[in-house]
Design a protein around this motif. Structure first.
Motif, PDB file in Angstrom:
ATOM      1  N   ARG A 112       0.822  -1.198  -0.008  1.00 22.38           N
ATOM      2  CA  ARG A 112       0.039  -0.089   0.099  1.00 22.38           C
ATOM      3  C   ARG A 112       0.813   1.131   0.064  1.00 22.38           C
ATOM      4  O   ARG A 112       0.642   2.216  -0.643  1.00 22.38           O
ATOM      5  N   ASP A 113       1.770   1.156   0.801  1.00 16.61           N
ATOM      6  CA  ASP A 113       2.901   2.425   0.692  1.00 16.61           C
ATOM      7  C   ASP A 113       3.500   2.519  -0.361  1.00 16.61           C
ATOM      8  O   ASP A 113       3.685   3.700  -0.927  1.00 16.61           O
ATOM      9  N   ARG A 114       3.997   1.549  -1.145  1.00 17.68           N
ATOM     10  CA  ARG A 114       4.315   1.714  -2.387  1.00 17.68           C
ATOM     11  C   ARG A 114       3.523   2.242  -3.720  1.00 17.68           C
ATOM     12  O   ARG A 114       3.813   3.168  -4.065  1.00 17.68           O
ATOM     13  N   ALA A 115       2.122   1.801  -3.419  1.00 16.24           N
ATOM     14  CA  ALA A 115       1.379   2.239  -4.608  1.00 16.24           C
ATOM     15  C   ALA A 115       0.859   3.358  -4.205  1.00 16.24           C
ATOM     16  O   ALA A 115       0.639   4.407  -5.032  1.00 16.24           O
ATOM     17  N   LEU A 116       0.899   3.952  -2.955  1.00 17.74           N
ATOM     18  CA  LEU A 116       0.776   5.424  -2.791  1.00 17.74           C
ATOM     19  C   LEU A 116       1.791   6.243  -2.758  1.00 17.74           C
ATOM     20  O   LEU A 116       1.745   7.581  -2.315  1.00 17.74           O
ATOM     21  N   GLY A 117       3.038   5.700  -3.273  1.00 20.00           N
ATOM     22  CA  GLY A 117       4.237   6.793  -3.385  1.00 20.00           C
ATOM     23  C   GLY A 117       4.821   6.970  -2.263  1.00 20.00           C
ATOM     24  O   GLY A 117       5.747   7.792  -1.938  1.00 20.00           O
ATOM     25  N   HIS A 118       4.482   6.232  -0.994  1.00 22.59           N
ATOM     26  CA  HIS A 118       5.298   6.714   0.611  1.00 22.59           C
ATOM     27  C   HIS A 118       6.682   5.967   0.499  1.00 22.59           C
ATOM     28  O   HIS A 118       7.266   6.388   1.340  1.00 22.59           O
ATOM     29  N   ILE A 119       6.859   5.020  -0.209  1.00 21.20           N
ATOM     30  CA  ILE A 119       8.046   4.543  -0.414  1.00 21.20           C
ATOM     31  C   ILE A 119       8.473   4.391  -1.834  1.00 21.20           C
ATOM     32  O   ILE A 119       7.590   4.334  -2.750  1.00 21.20           O
ATOM     33  N   GLY A 120       9.787   4.461  -2.204  1.00 18.83           N
ATOM     34  CA  GLY A 120      10.247   4.527  -3.463  1.00 18.83           C
ATOM     35  C   GLY A 120      10.334   3.303  -4.446  1.00 18.83           C
ATOM     36  O   GLY A 120      10.116   2.195  -3.836  1.00 18.83           O
ATOM     37  N   HIS A 121      10.507   3.444  -5.557  1.00 12.55           N
ATOM     38  CA  HIS A 121      10.732   2.204  -6.206  1.00 12.55           C
ATOM     39  C   HIS A 121      11.876   1.234  -5.833  1.00 12.55           C
ATOM     40  O   HIS A 121      11.868   0.048  -5.687  1.00 12.55           O
ATOM     41  N   ASN A 152      -1.539   5.304 -13.982  1.00 10.98           N
ATOM     42  CA  ASN A 152      -2.591   6.415 -14.549  1.00 10.98           C
ATOM     43  C   ASN A 152      -3.345   5.369 -15.480  1.00 10.98           C
ATOM     44  O   ASN A 152      -3.171   4.300 -15.748  1.00 10.98           O
ATOM     45  N   ASP A 153      -4.418   6.257 -16.076  1.00  6.70           N
ATOM     46  CA  ASP A 153      -5.399   5.912 -17.039  1.00  6.70           C
ATOM     47  C   ASP A 153      -4.685   5.143 -18.116  1.00  6.70           C
ATOM     48  O   ASP A 153      -5.146   4.096 -18.833  1.00  6.70           O
ATOM     49  N   ARG A 154      -3.609   5.682 -18.785  1.00 12.06           N
ATOM     50  CA  ARG A 154      -2.872   5.372 -19.958  1.00 12.06           C
ATOM     51  C   ARG A 154      -2.360   4.144 -19.852  1.00 12.06           C
ATOM     52  O   ARG A 154      -2.369   3.519 -20.667  1.00 12.06           O
ATOM     53  N   ALA A 155      -1.751   3.900 -18.493  1.00 12.07           N
ATOM     54  CA  ALA A 155      -0.957   2.430 -18.354  1.00 12.07           C
ATOM     55  C   ALA A 155      -2.113   1.642 -18.303  1.00 12.07           C
ATOM     56  O   ALA A 155      -1.915   0.272 -18.603  1.00 12.07           O
ATOM     57  N   TYR A 156      -3.117   1.872 -17.639  1.00 20.24           N
ATOM     58  CA  TYR A 156      -4.117   1.003 -17.236  1.00 20.24           C
ATOM     59  C   TYR A 156      -4.836   0.308 -18.678  1.00 20.24           C
ATOM     60  O   TYR A 156      -5.191  -0.624 -19.065  1.00 20.24           O
ATOM     61  N   GLU A 157      -5.112   1.248 -19.757  1.00 19.53           N
ATOM     62  CA  GLU A 157      -5.677   1.033 -20.992  1.00 19.53           C
ATOM     63  C   GLU A 157      -4.478   0.235 -21.931  1.00 19.53           C
ATOM     64  O   GLU A 157      -4.731  -0.734 -22.400  1.00 19.53           O
ATOM     65  N   ARG A 199      -2.604  -6.253  -9.273  1.00 23.24           N
ATOM     66  CA  ARG A 199      -2.688  -6.572  -7.487  1.00 23.24           C
ATOM     67  C   ARG A 199      -2.165  -5.321  -7.000  1.00 23.24           C
ATOM     68  O   ARG A 199      -2.259  -4.538  -5.899  1.00 23.24           O
ATOM     69  N   MET A 200      -0.883  -4.678  -7.688  1.00 20.82           N
ATOM     70  CA  MET A 200      -0.031  -3.561  -6.587  1.00 20.82           C
ATOM     71  C   MET A 200      -1.040  -2.445  -6.800  1.00 20.82           C
ATOM     72  O   MET A 200      -1.021  -1.627  -5.969  1.00 20.82           O
ATOM     73  N   ARG A 201      -2.017  -2.051  -7.615  1.00 23.53           N
ATOM     74  CA  ARG A 201      -2.832  -0.685  -7.873  1.00 23.53           C
ATOM     75  C   ARG A 201      -4.032  -1.317  -6.979  1.00 23.53           C
ATOM     76  O   ARG A 201      -4.567  -0.270  -6.534  1.00 23.53           O
ATOM     77  N   GLN A 228     -14.829  -4.778 -22.844  1.00 25.98           N
ATOM     78  CA  GLN A 228     -15.600  -4.125 -22.174  1.00 25.98           C
ATOM     79  C   GLN A 228     -14.905  -3.525 -20.894  1.00 25.98           C
ATOM     80  O   GLN A 228     -15.196  -2.642 -20.247  1.00 25.98           O
ATOM     81  N   ALA A 229     -14.111  -4.368 -20.284  1.00 24.17           N
ATOM     82  CA  ALA A 229     -13.559  -4.396 -19.012  1.00 24.17           C
ATOM     83  C   ALA A 229     -12.544  -3.252 -18.923  1.00 24.17           C
ATOM     84  O   ALA A 229     -12.593  -2.539 -18.045  1.00 24.17           O
ATOM     85  N   ALA A 230     -12.095  -2.818 -20.198  1.00 25.16           N
ATOM     86  CA  ALA A 230     -11.180  -1.953 -20.310  1.00 25.16           C
ATOM     87  C   ALA A 230     -11.790  -0.570 -20.240  1.00 25.16           C
ATOM     88  O   ALA A 230     -11.327   0.544 -20.057  1.00 25.16           O
ATOM     89  N   ASP A 231     -13.099  -0.579 -20.564  1.00 29.10           N
ATOM     90  CA  ASP A 231     -13.951   0.801 -20.245  1.00 29.10           C
ATOM     91  C   ASP A 231     -14.090   1.162 -18.725  1.00 29.10           C
ATOM     92  O   ASP A 231     -14.729   2.437 -18.623  1.00 29.10           O
ATOM     93  N   TYR A 232     -13.786   0.121 -17.987  1.00 25.33           N
ATOM     94  CA  TYR A 232     -14.121   0.654 -16.336  1.00 25.33           C
ATOM     95  C   TYR A 232     -12.693   1.173 -15.967  1.00 25.33           C
ATOM     96  O   TYR A 232     -11.597   0.858 -16.239  1.00 25.33           O
ATOM     97  N   THR A 233     -12.837   2.098 -14.866  1.00 26.34           N
ATOM     98  CA  THR A 233     -11.940   2.795 -14.431  1.00 26.34           C
ATOM     99  C   THR A 233     -11.322   2.201 -13.166  1.00 26.34           C
ATOM    100  O   THR A 233     -10.293   2.238 -12.722  1.00 26.34           O
ATOM    101  N   SER A 234     -12.038   1.042 -12.521  1.00 31.39           N
ATOM    102  CA  SER A 234     -11.569   0.414 -11.243  1.00 31.39           C
ATOM    103  C   SER A 234     -11.004  -1.017 -11.679  1.00 31.39           C
ATOM    104  O   SER A 234     -11.178  -1.270 -13.002  1.00 31.39           O
ATOM    105  N   LEU A 235     -10.270  -1.655 -10.768  1.00 30.49           N
ATOM    106  CA  LEU A 235      -9.782  -2.844 -11.374  1.00 30.49           C
ATOM    107  C   LEU A 235     -10.695  -3.947 -11.067  1.00 30.49           C
ATOM    108  O   LEU A 235     -10.653  -4.710  -9.858  1.00 30.49           O
ATOM    109  N   GLU A 236     -11.558  -4.268 -12.191  1.00 32.87           N
ATOM    110  CA  GLU A 236     -12.342  -5.431 -12.061  1.00 32.87           C
ATOM    111  C   GLU A 236     -12.855  -5.883 -13.535  1.00 32.87           C
ATOM    112  O   GLU A 236     -12.442  -5.089 -14.413  1.00 32.87           O
ATOM    113  N   GLU A 237     -13.213  -6.908 -13.654  1.00 33.71           N
ATOM    114  CA  GLU A 237     -13.677  -7.495 -14.919  1.00 33.71           C
ATOM    115  C   GLU A 237     -15.092  -8.131 -14.711  1.00 33.71           C
ATOM    116  O   GLU A 237     -15.291  -9.180 -15.214  1.00 33.71           O
TER     117      GLU A 237
END
Length: 307
Positions: free
Chosen positions: A110-119, A166-171, A251-253, A298-307
């Motif tokens: 969670r800390d990595r996903a929120l940017g609280h710790i680095g790569h 971001n959304d571009r990476a998700y798409e 899973r990370m997101r 169709q799943a790609a049209d959704y903005t949250s991580l679900e299918e």
């Protein structure tokens, strides 16, 4: 509470696991039963479980004794442990204390996903941030490595895998998955495992029977298992690795923003998965590919991580 996890609970006491490792193993065995759906009455050898979980038999035996007291397993003289019943969707065993390893694992992601710790991070930095011993940290890093979420850097430190920031990476991820997963259905060694397919069908039917009780985590696990199953049927390890990697990115997101999904969406996804499985069972790979392509598009049209 010890980190080594060597304390044992006498058989038949029904007491909760006494160590982080035992609690973690009990939870992982339960997850194994939920995913693999073995037939009630089938044997569940300690040695096989220990090998699959990469742990020693002693904490496995303690965890299985606990799950026996919970009614998930039963033991018979000369046969060892057998499956008594399978967990319902989203069901967890009672009295399992949350493993400290799991707590640190989830906080780190969670800390990595929120940017609280680095790569890139070092073990010293992580041990200080989370207040854990090097022994426990090593187990957390081993689990993350097994999940494909972190890797040791050459020379020094650890590096997290990239994530869908971001959304571009998700798409882009979905565009890649459409190519790869549909391509897997055309692999020259593609072959359906009827037993695996039927097990997956039962899992989806159980979710359809009571969608209101399905947690986001349970659906995410079932969903990813379905897509990885198709990749495995290809018989091509590179398809499998690609899809597993994409699921790990998702899973990370998830740790940052995936909090739930509508019941109607779960039911729709289940119906789509079941239709694809019907086509696979009938040997109509062309129709299965068309359905899978539509499902992912169709799943790609959704903005949250679900299918």
């Amino acid at each position: 509470m010890t980190e080594a996890g060597t304390d044992t609970v006498p058989a038949g006491t029904g007491g909760a696991p006494r160590s982080d490792l035992q609690a973690e193993i009990a939870g992982r065995i339960l997850a194994m039963l939920a995913e693999q759906r073995p037939e009630p009455g089938s044997r569940l050898p300690e040695q096989r479980v220990a090998k699959e979980l990469s742990v020693s038999r002693s904490p496995v035996r303690t965890a299985m004794q606990f799950l026996e007291a919970q009614g998930f397993l039963r033991s018979e003289k000369g046969r060892g442990f057998l499956v008594a019943r399978l967990p319902e969707p989203g069901e967890a065993a009672q009295e399992i204390p949350e493993s400290r390893l799991s707590v640190i694992h989830d906080r780190m992601l969670r800390d990595r996903a929120l940017g609280h710790i680095g790569h890139e991070v070092t073990e010293a930095e992580l041990a200080e941030r989370y207040g854990v011993s090097r022994a426990l940290l090593a187990r957390v890093l081993a689990r993350l490595t097994g999940e494909g979420l972190i890797e040791r850097l050459r020379g020094h430190g650890w590096g997290f895998v990239e994530m869908l920031e971001n959304d571009r990476a998700y798409e882009d991820s979905y565009e890649f998955r459409i190519v790869v997963e549909c391509g897997a259905l055309r692999a020259r060694h593609f072959a359906v495992d009827p037993v695996r397919l039927e097990t997956m069908r039962r899992q989806h039917e159980e979710i359809m029977a009571r969608p209101e009780s399905v947690t986001s985590e349970h659906w995410f696990q079932t969903n990813t298992a379905f897509h990885e199953m198709i990749a495995e049927f290809s018989g091509n390890r590179y398809f499998q690795q690609a899809i597993r990697h994409q699921n790990n990115l998702r899973r990370m997101r998830e740790y940052a923003e995936f909090t739930g999904m509508a019941r109607a969406r779960i039911e729709q996804s289940c119906r789509e998965h079941l239709a694809i499985m019907d086509a696979l069972a009938g040997g109509d790979l062309g129709w299965a590919e068309a359905l899978l392509r539509r499902h992912l598009t169709q799943a790609a049209d959704y903005t949250s991580l679900e299918e």
